[in-house]
Design a protein around this motif. Structure first.
Motif, PDB file in Angstrom:
ATOM      1  N   ASP A  97      -3.519  29.862 -12.643  1.00 39.21           N
ATOM      2  CA  ASP A  97      -3.883  29.251 -13.924  1.00 39.21           C
ATOM      3  C   ASP A  97      -4.030  30.386 -14.929  1.00 39.21           C
ATOM      4  O   ASP A  97      -4.803  31.320 -14.694  1.00 39.21           O
ATOM      5  N   LYS A 119      -9.647  31.073 -12.750  1.00 38.50           N
ATOM      6  CA  LYS A 119      -9.792  30.069 -11.686  1.00 38.50           C
ATOM      7  C   LYS A 119     -11.079  29.324 -11.896  1.00 38.50           C
ATOM      8  O   LYS A 119     -12.130  29.944 -12.058  1.00 38.50           O
ATOM      9  N   TYR A 134     -12.583  22.823 -12.422  1.00 41.71           N
ATOM     10  CA  TYR A 134     -11.902  23.044 -13.704  1.00 41.71           C
ATOM     11  C   TYR A 134     -12.754  23.788 -14.731  1.00 41.71           C
ATOM     12  O   TYR A 134     -12.317  23.952 -15.865  1.00 41.71           O
ATOM     13  N   GLY A 153       1.600  22.156 -21.639  1.00 46.36           N
ATOM     14  CA  GLY A 153       2.064  21.905 -23.010  1.00 46.36           C
ATOM     15  C   GLY A 153       3.463  21.337 -23.116  1.00 46.36           C
ATOM     16  O   GLY A 153       4.062  21.421 -24.189  1.00 46.36           O
ATOM     17  N   ALA A 159       1.856  17.396 -17.170  1.00 48.45           N
ATOM     18  CA  ALA A 159       0.606  16.743 -16.745  1.00 48.45           C
ATOM     19  C   ALA A 159       0.179  15.697 -17.778  1.00 48.45           C
ATOM     20  O   ALA A 159       0.423  14.504 -17.604  1.00 48.45           O
ATOM     21  N   THR A 160      -0.408  16.152 -18.877  1.00 46.95           N
ATOM     22  CA  THR A 160      -0.954  15.216 -19.862  1.00 46.95           C
ATOM     23  C   THR A 160       0.101  14.211 -20.333  1.00 46.95           C
ATOM     24  O   THR A 160      -0.124  12.993 -20.353  1.00 46.95           O
ATOM     25  N   SER A 182       2.160  17.267 -12.509  1.00 38.01           N
ATOM     26  CA  SER A 182       0.885  17.765 -11.998  1.00 38.01           C
ATOM     27  C   SER A 182      -0.181  16.735 -12.353  1.00 38.01           C
ATOM     28  O   SER A 182      -0.324  16.361 -13.516  1.00 38.01           O
ATOM     29  N   ASP A 226      -4.159  15.409 -12.346  1.00 45.30           N
ATOM     30  CA  ASP A 226      -5.546  15.903 -12.333  1.00 45.30           C
ATOM     31  C   ASP A 226      -6.498  14.712 -12.179  1.00 45.30           C
ATOM     32  O   ASP A 226      -7.113  14.267 -13.160  1.00 45.30           O
ATOM     33  N   ASP A 247     -11.461  21.050  -6.574  1.00 45.76           N
ATOM     34  CA  ASP A 247     -10.964  22.317  -7.128  1.00 45.76           C
ATOM     35  C   ASP A 247     -12.017  23.420  -6.992  1.00 45.76           C
ATOM     36  O   ASP A 247     -13.162  23.252  -7.437  1.00 45.76           O
ATOM     37  N   GLY A 248     -11.638  24.516  -6.369  1.00 43.59           N
ATOM     38  CA  GLY A 248     -12.509  25.684  -6.281  1.00 43.59           C
ATOM     39  C   GLY A 248     -13.694  25.550  -5.345  1.00 43.59           C
ATOM     40  O   GLY A 248     -14.519  26.458  -5.261  1.00 43.59           O
ATOM     41  N   SER A 305      -5.934  21.843  -4.310  1.00 40.76           N
ATOM     42  CA  SER A 305      -7.376  21.885  -4.606  1.00 40.76           C
ATOM     43  C   SER A 305      -8.242  21.790  -3.345  1.00 40.76           C
ATOM     44  O   SER A 305      -8.135  20.824  -2.585  1.00 40.76           O
ATOM     45  N   GLY A 306      -9.085  22.802  -3.206  1.00 43.04           N
ATOM     46  CA  GLY A 306     -10.119  22.759  -2.176  1.00 43.04           C
ATOM     47  C   GLY A 306      -9.886  23.619  -0.951  1.00 43.04           C
ATOM     48  O   GLY A 306     -10.766  23.713  -0.093  1.00 43.04           O
ATOM     49  N   ALA A 332      -5.264  28.439  -4.702  1.00 43.23           N
ATOM     50  CA  ALA A 332      -5.395  29.448  -5.756  1.00 43.23           C
ATOM     51  C   ALA A 332      -6.520  30.417  -5.418  1.00 43.23           C
ATOM     52  O   ALA A 332      -6.288  31.565  -5.045  1.00 43.23           O
ATOM     53  N   GLY A 333      -7.771  29.946  -5.503  1.00 42.78           N
ATOM     54  CA  GLY A 333      -8.933  30.829  -5.397  1.00 42.78           C
ATOM     55  C   GLY A 333      -8.930  31.716  -4.158  1.00 42.78           C
ATOM     56  O   GLY A 333      -9.145  32.927  -4.257  1.00 42.78           O
TER      57      GLY A 333
HETATM   58  O1  1PR Z   1      -1.602  18.887 -19.522  1.00 46.37           O
HETATM   59  O2  1PR Z   1       0.849  19.196 -19.375  1.00 46.37           O
HETATM   60  O3  1PR Z   1      -0.537  20.694 -20.782  1.00 46.37           O
HETATM   61  O4  1PR Z   1      -0.634  20.819 -18.315  1.00 46.37           O
HETATM   62  C1  1PR Z   1      -1.795  21.590 -18.133  1.00 46.37           C
HETATM   63  C2  1PR Z   1      -1.827  22.076 -16.704  1.00 46.37           C
HETATM   64  O5  1PR Z   1      -2.945  22.970 -16.592  1.00 46.37           O
HETATM   65  C3  1PR Z   1      -2.043  20.970 -15.701  1.00 46.37           C
HETATM   66  O6  1PR Z   1      -1.197  21.169 -14.583  1.00 46.37           O
HETATM   67  C4  1PR Z   1      -3.500  21.108 -15.248  1.00 46.37           C
HETATM   68  O7  1PR Z   1      -3.651  20.818 -13.875  1.00 46.37           O
HETATM   69  C5  1PR Z   1      -3.766  22.576 -15.510  1.00 46.37           C
HETATM   70  N1  1PR Z   1      -5.168  22.816 -15.923  1.00 46.37           N
HETATM   71  C6  1PR Z   1      -5.709  22.487 -17.117  1.00 46.37           C
HETATM   72  N2  1PR Z   1      -6.998  22.910 -17.144  1.00 46.37           N
HETATM   73  C7  1PR Z   1      -7.265  23.486 -15.972  1.00 46.37           C
HETATM   74  C8  1PR Z   1      -8.519  24.105 -15.549  1.00 46.37           C
HETATM   75  O8  1PR Z   1      -8.684  24.550 -14.411  1.00 46.37           O
HETATM   76  N3  1PR Z   1      -9.492  24.134 -16.445  1.00 46.37           N
HETATM   77  N4  1PR Z   1      -5.977  23.899 -13.960  1.00 46.37           N
HETATM   78  C9  1PR Z   1      -6.110  23.431 -15.204  1.00 46.37           C
HETATM   79  C10 1PR Z   1      -5.860  23.108 -12.947  1.00 46.37           C
HETATM   80  C11 1PR Z   1      -5.965  23.185 -10.677  1.00 46.37           C
HETATM   81  C12 1PR Z   1      -4.982  23.894  -9.899  1.00 46.37           C
HETATM   82  C13 1PR Z   1      -5.639  24.840  -8.929  1.00 46.37           C
HETATM   83  C14 1PR Z   1      -5.907  24.042  -7.671  1.00 46.37           C
HETATM   84  C15 1PR Z   1      -6.192  24.907  -6.478  1.00 46.37           C
HETATM   85  N5  1PR Z   1      -6.219  23.882 -11.880  1.00 46.37           N
HETATM   86  O9  1PR Z   1      -4.100  24.554 -10.720  1.00 46.37           O
HETATM   87  O10 1PR Z   1      -4.730  25.823  -8.768  1.00 46.37           O
HETATM   88  O11 1PR Z   1      -7.005  23.156  -7.862  1.00 46.37           O
HETATM   89  O12 1PR Z   1      -7.374  25.598  -6.635  1.00 46.37           O
HETATM   90  P1  1PR Z   1      -8.233  26.088  -5.409  1.00 46.37           P
HETATM   91  O13 1PR Z   1      -7.301  26.416  -4.292  1.00 46.37           O
HETATM   92  O14 1PR Z   1      -8.949  27.308  -5.870  1.00 46.37           O
HETATM   93  O15 1PR Z   1      -9.181  24.965  -5.071  1.00 46.37           O
HETATM   94  P2  1PR Z   1      -0.479  19.851 -19.575  1.00 46.37           P
END
Ligand code: 1PR
Length: 569
Positions: A241, A254, A258, A343, A375-376, A418, A420, A494-495, A520-521, A543-544
């Motif tokens: 991320d 990370k 979120y 985006g 995503a969005t 993606s 969420d 997540d995380g 996630s997780g 990720a983490g």
């Molecule tokens: O909405 O089309 O602009 O896309 C935005 C993208 O950014 C989406 O894919 C959304 O998941 C991601 N995103 C937005 N905000 C966050 C945030 O963390 N604040 N990240 C975010 C999402 C989740 C995973 C993470 C897994 C594994 N993060 O990317 O890698 O949960 O994590 P872990 O192994 O540490 O548990 P758009």
């Protein structure tokens, strides 16, 4: 020697260009029909759809020069669609005619026993060990495939079978992995995305003198029946991320559920010690530089990488030159598939200039992305589609959504969605629109959730806004719109390191036919074994644990192999 690459204008061919640069080869792009006469070697890295490839070749006046080039006996290396155009026709686009050099047709994979597209690392098996050619293809290695259509291996038709060099198995289907006859060599897989195995193959083909490239086909048909199990491996994906920190530098961050800012201070001056560095409470968590981390994960054996631009909803990625520079630099270091997200939607610049989601995606592809992740905008597209249906059903696309326009131009395999989602707890006797999707499990959260059931709600803008759409409705909707794969996050997990949300993954896996990446997780290698064994997903993302170097990718793969789960080693 004049070595040329053929781009028909529809696909991402930057990966191959980066690979050749890495191998130290200079090349030119075919820029006019006359260039075919100048070429002494030609690679056609076709990505996308059969019909758009033929249209692209036709509209540029390349189809006949390509046919003549191949007939002249000069070396040709076709990749993916560059293999398929050699055939007579494809079920993907019945109104288009291929070059007809291989007298057979391309058909669609059956999704009765497997997810389609066939996406991931699979093996090759030579048809005739005497007919290996010298390209450096290796039966002990895995190569990256991504396609929904394939040439079935049919040994009862000697005219087409004599072209077949190696085969692969997906589900119970044995199909053509490579063709090789005289000056023509072509692979269904992508060597430019196949890590060291692909680099070795391309280097092998490029280093041969023209005369060494000819190959003699076997004279007798060689039967090949499917084995009990195909060779597709489970993929391990590392996700970064990316966002600006408080100094304006783009960093890998990370979150915990979120939230990417450092938690409350553990010392009186507001700093937190331990871990990777001394950190300040409230600051954006900084886990490293994106390009350096991407290179590290490639070297460590990640099967795919994702870069998520997590705050791009605030401004158009087209204006974000630093992020694009990172994508370009990462793509020069990484020779496995690279997904870029964030985006991807229709935007308007501050000066009023409009940009379509397709343009944004095209910018990412040209920077070196192999897939883009939406995503969005995917949530809004499915909401619009359901509104149009008016009967509470799934509805139909109208051809204008980001997913549809990008899939049409670049092929569905290039479009990832993606998701969420967040759990919404309800009483077990809940009656409402999501009744049929309720999970009656063991909540792992707060005391007040004990004894409750839950459903999974979709969110947008990185979990900042809830939407009236369930994860099942979204998954089914994006598959219908033409997405090729789903990355399934969980805001709750997540995380946390608690393991993947198995209930969520099962629910989505059984709702769609396209590949699903559980995310996630993950907290330890055994969590990957659990998610693959209990849900049947095609890939798992973390990720983490990778960023903090708590678990190595190699540890995950060794644990999976011990559990008898096929991985690329
Ligand atoms: O909405 O089309 O602009 O896309 C935005 C993208 O950014 C989406 O894919 C959304 O998941 C991601 N995103 C937005 N905000 C966050 C945030 O963390 N604040 N990240 C975010 C999402 C989740 C995973 C993470 C897994 C594994 N993060 O990317 O890698 O949960 O994590 P872990 O192994 O540490 O548990 P758009």
């Amino acid at each position: 020697m004049s070595f040329y690459l053929l781009d028909y204008g529809a696909g991402n061919v930057q990966s191959l260009a980066n690979t050749l640069t890495k191998l130290g080869y200079e090349f030119k792009w075919i820029a006019s029909p006359d260039d075919f006469d100048k070429a002494t070697s030609l690679i056609f890295p076709g990505v996308g759809a059969f019909g758009s490839a033929i249209d692209g070749l036709n509209s540029r006046g390349y189809l006949e020069p390509l046919r003549k080039y191949i007939a002249s006996g000069r070396p040709y290396f076709g990749i993916c669609i560059g293999l398929q155009v050699l055939f007579q026709a494809s079920a993907e686009s019945p109104s288009h005619t291929g070059l007809g050099i291989v007298p057979s047709r391309i058909e669609e994979f059956s999704s009765a026993d497997k997810s389609v597209p066939h996406m991931g690392w699979n093996s090759v098996e030579f048809l005739d060990p005497e007919h290996k050619a010298n390209e450096g293809l290796d039966e002990s290695l895995h190569y990256y495939y991504v396609h929904s259509y394939r040439a079935k291996y049919d040994w009862t038709h000697p005219e087409s079978a004599q072209w077949v060099h190696s085969t692969t198995q997906y589900g119970q289907e044995v199909f053509v992995a490579s063709v090789c006859k005289n000056n023509v060599f072509a692979t269904q897989f992508h060597p430019e995305k196949s890590g060291p195995a692909g680099l070795k193959l391309l280097a092998g083909w490029l280093s041969q003198p023209q005369s060494g490239r000819t190959s003699v086909p076997p004279t007798q048909p060689i039967p090949r029946a499917p084995k009990s199990k195909g060779g597709l491996t489970k993929r391990i994906v590392a996700c970064m991320d990316v966002r600006s920190n408080d100094d304006g530098d783009l960093v890998v961050t990370k979150g915990d559920q979120y939230d990417v800012r450092e938690k409350a201070p553990s010392t009186s001056d507001g700093t937190i010690t331990g871990g990777l560095a001394t950190r300040t409470a409230g600051a954006v968590r900084n886990l490293g530089k994106p390009v350096a981390l991407a290179a590290r994960y490639f070297a460590a054996g990640a099967d795919e990488l994702c870069l998520m631009n997590i705050t791009s909803f605030r401004h158009s990625p087209l204006l974000d030159q630093p992020m694009l520079a990172i994508v370009r630099a990462a793509a020069e270091e990484v020779f496995v598939p690279l997904t870029i997200g964030g985006g991807i939607k229709d935007t308007v610049d501050p000066d009023g200039t409009p940009h379509s989601a397709l343009e944004v995606a095209g910018t990412y592809f040209r920077a070196g992305a192999d897939k883009v992740s939406v995503a969005t905008e995917a949530v809004f597209a499915v909401e619009r589609m359901r509104e149009r249906a008016k009967d509470g059903g799934i509805g139909e696309g109208d051809g204008t959504s980001a997913i549809e326009t990008i899939a049409h131009a670049y092929g569905r395999q290039a479009v990832v969605v993606s998701i969420d989602p967040r759990r919404v707890y309800v009483e077990p006797d809940y009656v409402g629109p999501y009744k049929n999707e309720l999970v009656f499990g063991k909540p792992d959260g707060a005391e007040k959730e004990r004894g409750k059931a839950w459903w999974y709600q979709c969110t947008v803008k990185g979990g900042r806004e809830n939407r009236p759409l369930s994860v099942v409705q979204l998954a089914e909707g994006v598959e219908k719109l033409g997405a090729g794969e789903i990355i399934l996050n969980s805001i709750d997990r997540d995380g946390t390191g608690l393991g993947f949300d198995i209930d969520l993954v099962k629910l989505v896996r059984k709702s769609v036919r396209i590949p699903v990446v559980a995310s996630s997780g993950a907290g330890k290698p055994e969590h990957f074994v659990e998610v693959f064994e209990k849900t049947g997903v095609e890939a798992a993302l973390a990720a983490g644990i990778f960023h903090r170097e708590e678990v190595r990718i190699q540890d995950v793969k060794e644990t999976l192999a011990t559990a008898n789960i096929t991985v690329r080693t």
